[in-house]
Scaffold this motif. Structure first.
Motif, mmCIF file in Angstrom:
data_model
loop_
_atom_site.group_PDB
_atom_site.id
_atom_site.type_symbol
_atom_site.label_atom_id
_atom_site.label_comp_id
_atom_site.label_asym_id
_atom_site.label_seq_id
_atom_site.Cartn_x
_atom_site.Cartn_y
_atom_site.Cartn_z
ATOM 1 N N ALA A 86 -3.392 -9.498 -10.169
ATOM 2 C CA ALA A 86 -4.533 -9.406 -9.243
ATOM 3 C C ALA A 86 -5.819 -9.950 -9.848
ATOM 4 O O ALA A 86 -6.750 -10.291 -9.115
ATOM 5 C CB ALA A 86 -4.734 -7.964 -8.792
ATOM 6 N N VAL A 144 -2.936 -13.658 -5.130
ATOM 7 C CA VAL A 144 -2.148 -12.535 -4.631
ATOM 8 C C VAL A 144 -2.850 -12.019 -3.382
ATOM 9 O O VAL A 144 -4.025 -11.655 -3.431
ATOM 10 C CB VAL A 144 -2.008 -11.405 -5.673
ATOM 11 N N TRP A 198 1.561 -6.428 -11.434
ATOM 12 C CA TRP A 198 0.658 -6.672 -10.310
ATOM 13 C C TRP A 198 -0.778 -6.359 -10.670
ATOM 14 O O TRP A 198 -1.697 -7.022 -10.181
ATOM 15 C CB TRP A 198 1.106 -5.906 -9.068
ATOM 16 N N SER A 219 2.379 -13.991 -3.228
ATOM 17 C CA SER A 219 1.673 -14.510 -4.396
ATOM 18 C C SER A 219 2.135 -15.933 -4.663
ATOM 19 O O SER A 219 3.246 -16.325 -4.306
ATOM 20 C CB SER A 219 1.918 -13.622 -5.624
ATOM 21 N N ALA A 230 -2.177 -2.342 -7.253
ATOM 22 C CA ALA A 230 -0.957 -2.481 -8.052
ATOM 23 C C ALA A 230 0.113 -1.438 -7.714
ATOM 24 O O ALA A 230 1.292 -1.803 -7.560
ATOM 25 C CB ALA A 230 -1.285 -2.470 -9.540
ATOM 26 N N ARG A 257 6.616 -3.492 -12.681
ATOM 27 C CA ARG A 257 6.016 -4.241 -11.568
ATOM 28 C C ARG A 257 4.565 -3.789 -11.339
ATOM 29 O O ARG A 257 3.703 -4.615 -11.061
ATOM 30 C CB ARG A 257 6.850 -4.092 -10.299
ATOM 31 N N ARG A 258 4.305 -2.505 -11.444
ATOM 32 C CA ARG A 258 2.930 -2.027 -11.285
ATOM 33 C C ARG A 258 2.020 -2.705 -12.313
ATOM 34 O O ARG A 258 0.948 -3.210 -11.973
ATOM 35 C CB ARG A 258 2.849 -0.501 -11.431
ATOM 36 N N HIS A 303 7.260 -4.027 -3.431
ATOM 37 C CA HIS A 303 8.159 -4.927 -4.153
ATOM 38 C C HIS A 303 9.527 -4.277 -4.367
ATOM 39 O O HIS A 303 10.562 -4.863 -4.011
ATOM 40 C CB HIS A 303 7.521 -5.301 -5.490
ATOM 41 N N LEU A 309 1.605 -2.480 -4.378
ATOM 42 C CA LEU A 309 2.373 -3.715 -4.539
ATOM 43 C C LEU A 309 3.727 -3.412 -5.176
ATOM 44 O O LEU A 309 4.758 -3.917 -4.734
ATOM 45 C CB LEU A 309 1.600 -4.724 -5.385
#
Length: 177
Positions: free
Chosen positions: A59, A66, A55, A80, A15, A51-52, A22, A18
């Motif tokens: 996941a 993803v 994600w 994803s 995460a 976003r963390r 991102h 990602l």
């Protein structure tokens, strides 16, 4: 020579990486294409943390796929997808596909898109759609891979204007080039 990359399913521990890819990809791709204040809000520290968290959940969400591309142990790209959200008559949607600019040109996007398409097909999807910003250079890349344009939408950005997105569709996932 660029070291090889591997594509694998994302896990919750990915995460932070990602979120980094991102937000960094948004900054690298959309600077000059989106209103600066909107882009700043979408890539600041608070956005990175959102976003963390997103994600981390994605996941482990059985409805989503993803995938990450790794090089030398670092996540440098991801994709994803899952059930289509607002594409009538389409089974699956590509939600995201982002790569760090430094990783462009290695075939990561194509590898991620093909791996995602295979996973979606294995789950019963026959076709795929996505929304892409109309001025995003990636729009032409998707078209070269066989995506056809099939509509558009405009999204109002409070205090910043509008963004126009174009729908691209692959009618047969098995023929995605």
């Amino acid at each position: 020579m660029t070291p090889p990359f591997t594509v694998r399913p994302a896990v919750p521990a990915d995460a932070p990486a990602l979120a980094h890819v991102h937000t960094a990809s948004w900054q690298e791709t959309y600077t000059g294409l989106m209103p600066p204040d909107f882009l700043a809000r979408m890539t600041d520290g608070a956005a990175h943390e959102r976003r963390r968290q997103m994600w981390e959940g994605a996941a482990t969400d059985p409805a989503q796929i993803v995938l990450v591309a790794e090089q030398d142990g670092a996540v440098i790209a991801f994709a994803s997808g899952g059930p289509a959200r607002d594409h009538p008559g389409v089974d699956a949607e590509l939600y995201t596909l982002y790569a760090l600019k430094s990783a462009h040109g290695q075939g990561l996007g194509r590898a991620l898109l093909h791996a995602l398409a295979q996973e979606l097909q294995a789950g019963g999807a026959r076709n795929l759609a996505l929304w892409v910003l109309d001025v995003n250079p990636t729009r032409q890349w998707y078209a070269r891979l066989g995506g056809r344009e099939a509509g558009e939408k405009t999204q109002a950005i409070p205090g910043s204007g509008e963004l126009r997105e174009v729908r691209l569709v692959w009618d047969d996932l098995a023929r995605l080039r």
